[in-house]
Enzyme design. Structure first.
Site, PDB file in Angstrom:
ATOM      1  N   GLU A 111       1.049  -1.213  -0.018  1.00 21.39           N
ATOM      2  CA  GLU A 111      -0.091   0.020  -0.111  1.00 21.39           C
ATOM      3  C   GLU A 111       0.996   1.396  -0.203  1.00 21.39           C
ATOM      4  O   GLU A 111       0.541   2.237  -0.713  1.00 21.39           O
ATOM      5  CB  GLU A 111      -0.902   0.050   1.208  1.00 21.39           C
ATOM      6  CG  GLU A 111      -2.149  -1.083   1.026  1.00 21.39           C
ATOM      7  CD  GLU A 111      -1.664  -2.371   1.533  1.00 21.39           C
ATOM      8  OE1 GLU A 111      -2.670  -3.398   1.213  1.00 21.39           O
ATOM      9  OE2 GLU A 111      -0.571  -2.777   1.807  1.00 21.39           O
ATOM     10  N   ASP A 125       0.898  13.423 -14.691  1.00 23.04           N
ATOM     11  CA  ASP A 125      -0.326  13.753 -15.723  1.00 23.04           C
ATOM     12  C   ASP A 125      -0.341  15.342 -15.388  1.00 23.04           C
ATOM     13  O   ASP A 125      -0.627  15.800 -16.759  1.00 23.04           O
ATOM     14  CB  ASP A 125      -1.422  12.771 -15.306  1.00 23.04           C
ATOM     15  CG  ASP A 125      -2.738  13.375 -16.056  1.00 23.04           C
ATOM     16  OD1 ASP A 125      -2.561  13.083 -17.260  1.00 23.04           O
ATOM     17  OD2 ASP A 125      -3.456  13.819 -15.686  1.00 23.04           O
TER      18      ASP A 125
END
Length: 155
Positions: A111, A125
């Site tokens: 995680e 992005d």
């Protein structure tokens, strides 16, 4: 060496952790998002065309940690009790650090690693319009604690 993710016939399986004790387990991972000094300046003053890249990356990292068992085929779903994603701006990079915590039968290293990776992908992005050459590097587990194996820290 026995591989716990393989059954006696060599087929992949999720390891049975039901006999393990529930203990507090933590993990910290880190990575670097390498970009230009110009982009770091834009990040410092929230000047990117797509908006607040650091906030988006932080939230993406948190969401990534929560979705880890959906992305990593043999990863157990665990109840995350805490996830933090910190972004430190340097001259030519953003150091991404994620820490995870649970009380469960298996660890939260995946995680933490997923949080770092997804935060870095979100940064890419957000900055690709001004730096297509940016890259995510050096993703690594730096610390884990809890369970049978106890504390481990990278040298």
């Amino acid at each position: 060496m026995e591989l716990p993710h393989l059954d006696p016939a060599g087929k992949a399986r999720i390891v049975d952790v039901s006999a393990k004790d529930v203990t507090t387990r933590t993990a910290t991972a880190r990575g670097r998002f390498v970009t230009t000094a110009e982009v770091i300046g834009l990040l410092r003053r929230d000047g990117l065309p797509k908006g607040d890249a650091l906030a988006v990356a932080r939230i993406a990292g948190l969401a990534g940690a929560k979705r880890t068992p959906d992305l990593i085929p043999l990863c157990h779903p665990v109840a995350l009790h805490s996830v933090t994603v910190d972004l430190e701006l340097n001259d030519d990079a953003v150091v991404i650090t994620a820490s995870t915590r649970t009380a469960d039968r298996t660890g939260v290293e995946m995680e933490a690693l997923t949080a770092v990776t997804v935060a870095g992908l979100a940064l890419y992005d957000m900055v690709k319009a001004v730096d297509r050459g940016a890259r995510l590097t050096d993703i690594e587990l730096v610390r884990k604690d809890g369970g049978r194996s106890g504390l481990w820290e990278r040298g």
